[in-house]
Design a protein around this motif. Structure first.
Motif, PDB file in Angstrom:
ATOM      1  N   LEU A 138      -7.202  16.548  -2.344  1.00  0.00           N
ATOM      2  CA  LEU A 138      -6.474  15.200  -3.382  1.00  0.00           C
ATOM      3  C   LEU A 138      -6.079  14.959  -3.780  1.00  0.00           C
ATOM      4  O   LEU A 138      -5.110  13.656  -4.383  1.00  0.00           O
ATOM      5  N   SER A 139      -5.728  16.795  -5.093  1.00  0.00           N
ATOM      6  CA  SER A 139      -4.865  15.841  -6.036  1.00  0.00           C
ATOM      7  C   SER A 139      -3.453  15.995  -5.890  1.00  0.00           C
ATOM      8  O   SER A 139      -2.817  14.986  -6.402  1.00  0.00           O
ATOM      9  N   THR A 170      -0.601  12.267  -5.493  1.00  0.00           N
ATOM     10  CA  THR A 170       0.424  12.421  -7.270  1.00  0.00           C
ATOM     11  C   THR A 170       1.768  12.930  -6.132  1.00  0.00           C
ATOM     12  O   THR A 170       3.124  13.170  -7.251  1.00  0.00           O
ATOM     13  N   SER A 171       1.501  12.429  -4.838  1.00  0.00           N
ATOM     14  CA  SER A 171       2.972  12.289  -4.336  1.00  0.00           C
ATOM     15  C   SER A 171       2.925  11.397  -3.513  1.00  0.00           C
ATOM     16  O   SER A 171       2.066  10.751  -3.094  1.00  0.00           O
ATOM     17  N   ALA A 197       0.565  -1.364  -0.097  1.00  0.00           N
ATOM     18  CA  ALA A 197      -0.005   0.184  -0.305  1.00  0.00           C
ATOM     19  C   ALA A 197       0.697   1.360   0.099  1.00  0.00           C
ATOM     20  O   ALA A 197       1.319   1.249   0.846  1.00  0.00           O
ATOM     21  N   ARG A 198       0.587   2.434  -0.720  1.00  0.00           N
ATOM     22  CA  ARG A 198       1.149   3.475  -0.719  1.00  0.00           C
ATOM     23  C   ARG A 198       0.372   4.526   0.160  1.00  0.00           C
ATOM     24  O   ARG A 198      -0.543   4.474   0.435  1.00  0.00           O
ATOM     25  N   VAL A 199       1.388   5.282   0.794  1.00  0.00           N
ATOM     26  CA  VAL A 199       0.391   5.732   2.196  1.00  0.00           C
ATOM     27  C   VAL A 199       1.187   7.686   1.929  1.00  0.00           C
ATOM     28  O   VAL A 199       2.380   7.392   1.235  1.00  0.00           O
ATOM     29  N   SER A 200       0.143   8.775   1.576  1.00  0.00           N
ATOM     30  CA  SER A 200       0.682  10.543   1.953  1.00  0.00           C
ATOM     31  C   SER A 200      -0.065  10.705   2.471  1.00  0.00           C
ATOM     32  O   SER A 200      -1.078  10.586   2.725  1.00  0.00           O
ATOM     33  N   ALA A 201       0.064  12.092   2.954  1.00  0.00           N
ATOM     34  CA  ALA A 201      -0.338  12.350   3.878  1.00  0.00           C
ATOM     35  C   ALA A 201       0.194  14.644   3.623  1.00  0.00           C
ATOM     36  O   ALA A 201       0.824  14.624   2.901  1.00  0.00           O
ATOM     37  N   ILE A 202      -0.949  15.140   3.957  1.00  0.00           N
ATOM     38  CA  ILE A 202      -0.832  16.136   3.745  1.00  0.00           C
ATOM     39  C   ILE A 202      -1.374  17.829   4.812  1.00  0.00           C
ATOM     40  O   ILE A 202      -2.646  16.594   5.043  1.00  0.00           O
ATOM     41  N   ASP A 203      -1.287  17.905   5.067  1.00  0.00           N
ATOM     42  CA  ASP A 203      -1.955  19.575   6.316  1.00  0.00           C
ATOM     43  C   ASP A 203      -2.650  19.783   5.825  1.00  0.00           C
ATOM     44  O   ASP A 203      -2.438  20.480   4.377  1.00  0.00           O
TER      45      ASP A 203
END
Length: 651
Positions: free
Chosen positions: A389-390, A394-395, A372-378
């Motif tokens: 979401l975009s 892409t990150s 699984a690929r995990v990405s996060a954003i504040d």
């Protein structure tokens, strides 16, 4: 003054007497009256009898003694007559014997005092025997020598009357006690079905639907019991039907069918509600988990294997994040999970590392691809969901948005000292926001507490998440409640609502501490409401019911906030003695949809059927307010209704 007047009015309304007490009191009064009436009538009857006896006794003595002294009434033999009178008088049965001549001159007189040593003065005064003197003419030959007047002494009659009164009192008292005991058991047998009916009626007010299987013998009570049972069955049937219907609607509209998590619509609504409630300096986090291998697994191993893969990922996510009350998980598409998280940056990083480690230990060996690929954003209040979401999509790694928020400067290791400092110094600002009805009348005020650090307010979501992890929530809640009661609240004649954290709610020591708070609140004529998150209730429903009952016993009201957020059955309301439910703000963001309105109407109908007041929040415009009015909502909260304001300032 207004608060005191309302409190007095409420106390007057609550004054009353139970039917059991009224009937017992009435019977005791009637039996007591009967007892004293019987006693007095019996004594008076006996008194009349003794009066007649004294009259007869005096009359007989006058006649017989008059005949005996008639030969000795001349002056020479009067001494003999006096001797005969003295002999009779000395027997003690006479109060007085007097012999007078034709001219009324007393020739012989003997008098005995009327006092009776063994009889209480109050008795002789209450039941005084009348004096009944009797007379007889005494003849000397053919001439009338004089008149003999005899009066019996009442002492003996008083003694007999007193003894009779005591015997009658003992007998009547024994009969009174026996009658009361028999009456008690008879009435208890009659009241037993009434007590069960009362308990059944009270249970309905507590949202419990109990059937009374003990059908009483009395026809009237049997009819009432059957009618009550039918009413309870109908209520229960209606509640079950509406509950199942709302659950079905919730699953259809807001729930992912496979994982039972919230779907994309639920996520978008929740994101909108969260953003609406954020302050300009608040920062929250979105975490995206992408299952890039799901399509290949479905294609090569079948959909069952794909479903197992999705479930396995869901369980790993829940293991890492479910302990936090400030995290929510959604499945927004087939191979995409998203989390909303409000914690400190360092804490979030720690949680992400744990999640990444768990994922790294898993591998789809057959496809030789990442598990699984995990990405996060504040994000903050002004970010758009599409942009977030975009960037997440892409990150390949975590992306941070730089913020001037005070929270970013607090490391995980500093949080304990920050919270302890807030608890000790009570550096807290208090604001309130009114909840109003459709007549614009205030129902109560919701309290917003802002804990300060370096003269800046901390983010409440992150603050309480850290306090929960550091097990400082109970002391923090105490500091907030104590700080509130220290404010000048004289202008608040309506209740003030305080949010309770999970650790506080299930802390016996905290509930015991609230006893003293309830006394202080009463002294200040302040009513308190405790708002509890729905997730906290669902986690331990039986314990929650006991705690809520304890809060109600202390005089507090209870509101369940974030109502219906869990997208599960709301049957848990059955048995909870609560006053309000506050719909989660995520359901307000898209009320133009008829499906959402229908779901809202179902929840309102269900709440009203249970006697629970229904509140909607995050109302930001007139259009939303009008839709809520059309759907029979009764209480409202939001910036369109009233803005929050600091306690002590003008609203």
């Amino acid at each position: 003054m207004l608060a005191m007047e309302k409190l007095k009015l409420k106390n007057k309304v609550n004054i009353g007497m139970s039917l059991r007490t009224q009937i017992y009191g009435l019977i005791f009064l009637l039996v007591s009256i009967s007892f004293f009436a019987r006693l007095i009538i019996d004594i008076n009857t006996t008194k009349t009898y003794f009066t007649e006896q004294m009259s007869v006794h005096a009359n007989d003595a006058a006649i017989n003694l008059g005949l005996s002294i008639s030969p000795y009434t001349d002056e020479e033999n009067l001494v003999i007559a006096e001797t005969m009178i003295s002999a009779i008088f000395d027997s003690g049965y006479y109060h007085s014997i007097r012999f007078v001549d034709k001219k009324g001159n007393t020739l012989i007189e003997r008098v005995n005092p009327l006092t009776s040593q063994d009889i209480p003065p109050w008795f002789t005064s209450m039941f005084e025997l009348p004096r009944v003197p009797e007379s007889s003419e005494v003849n000397n030959g053919w001439n009338i020598a004089g008149t003999l007047i005899v009066e019996s002494h009442p002492g003996l009659s008083y003694e007999k009357l007193w003894k009779h009164a005591i015997d009658t009192c003992i007998t009547s008292l024994a009969l009174l006690i026996i009658s009361l005991i028999l009456g008690y058991f008879i009435l208890s047998a009659i009241f037993r079905p009434l007590k069960k009916l009362e308990k059944q009626a009270q249970s309905v007010t507590y949202k419990k639907f109990i059937i009374n299987n003990d059908v009483p013998f009395s026809i009237e009570l049997r009819t009432v019991t059957k009618a009550m049972n039918n009413m309870v069955r109908n209520l229960n049937s209606t509640f079950q039907s509406l509950s199942e219907h709302s659950e079905s609607l919730s699953k259809k509209v807001f729930q992912d069918e496979l994982t039972q998590l919230g779907n994309r619509r639920a996520f978008e609504n929740q994101f909108s509600a969260t953003q609406t409630g954020m302050n300009k300096d608040d920062v929250s986090c979105l975490i995206l988990i992408s299952l890039d291998s799901l399509i290949s697994i479905n294609k090569n191993f079948g959909f069952a294997a794909g479903d197992n893969y999705v479930f396995e990922v869901k369980n790993i996510i829940q293991k890492n994040f479910n302990f936090s009350q400030e995290s929510e998980i959604f499945r927004i598409s087939g191979g995409t999970f998203i989390l909303m998280l409000s914690v400190s940056i360092e804490y979030r990083q720690e949680m992400l590392e744990h999640l990444s480690r768990d994922f790294s230990q898993k591998k789809v060996t057959e496809l030789d691809s990442p598990y699984a690929r995990v990405s996060a954003i504040d994000y903050h209040k002004t970010c758009t969901l599409s942009d977030l979401l975009s960037q997440l999509d892409t990150s390949p790694h975590e992306v941070d948005i730089i913020s001037n928020s005070n929270l970013s400067a607090i490391s995980f290791t500093q949080w304990r000292s920050v919270i302890n400092h807030a608890i000790e110094n009570k550096e807290i600002n208090f604001s309130v926001q009114p909840i109003k009805n459709n007549l614009k009348e205030v129902e109560y005020y919701e309290l917003f507490s802002n804990v300060l650090y370096n003269n800046k307010p901390l983010n409440n979501n992150q603050l309480f998440t850290m306090a929960e992890r550091l097990e400082l929530t109970v002391e923090l809640d105490k500091a907030i409640i104590t700080g509130l009661l220290a404010q000048d609240l004289t202008r608040y004649d309506k209740p003030i609502a305080i949010n309770l954290a999970k650790q506080s709610l299930y802390s016996n020591e905290f509930i015991f501490w609230l006893e003293s708070i309830s006394k202080i609140a009463k002294e200040k004529s302040l009513k308190l409401i405790f708002e509890i998150k729905e997730t906290v209730i669902i986690d331990s429903q039986q314990k929650a019911a006991q705690v809520i009952a304890a809060l109600k016993k202390l005089g507090f009201r209870v509101c369940i906030e974030h109502f219906a957020i869990n997208l599960t059955s709301i049957k848990y309301l059955q048995g909870l003695n609560i006053d309000y439910v506050k719909l989660d703000g995520s359901f307000i963001s898209n009320l133009k949809c008829e499906e959402n309105q229908y779901f809202l109407r179902t929840l309102i109908t269900l709440s009203h059927g249970l006697g629970i007041k229904f509140i909607t929040c995050l109302i930001e415009d007139n259009e939303t307010y009008d839709i809520l009015i059309e759907n029979k909502c009764e209480y409202f909260q939001g910036r369109y209704i009233a803005l929050p304001y600091r306690i002590g300032s003008e609203a």
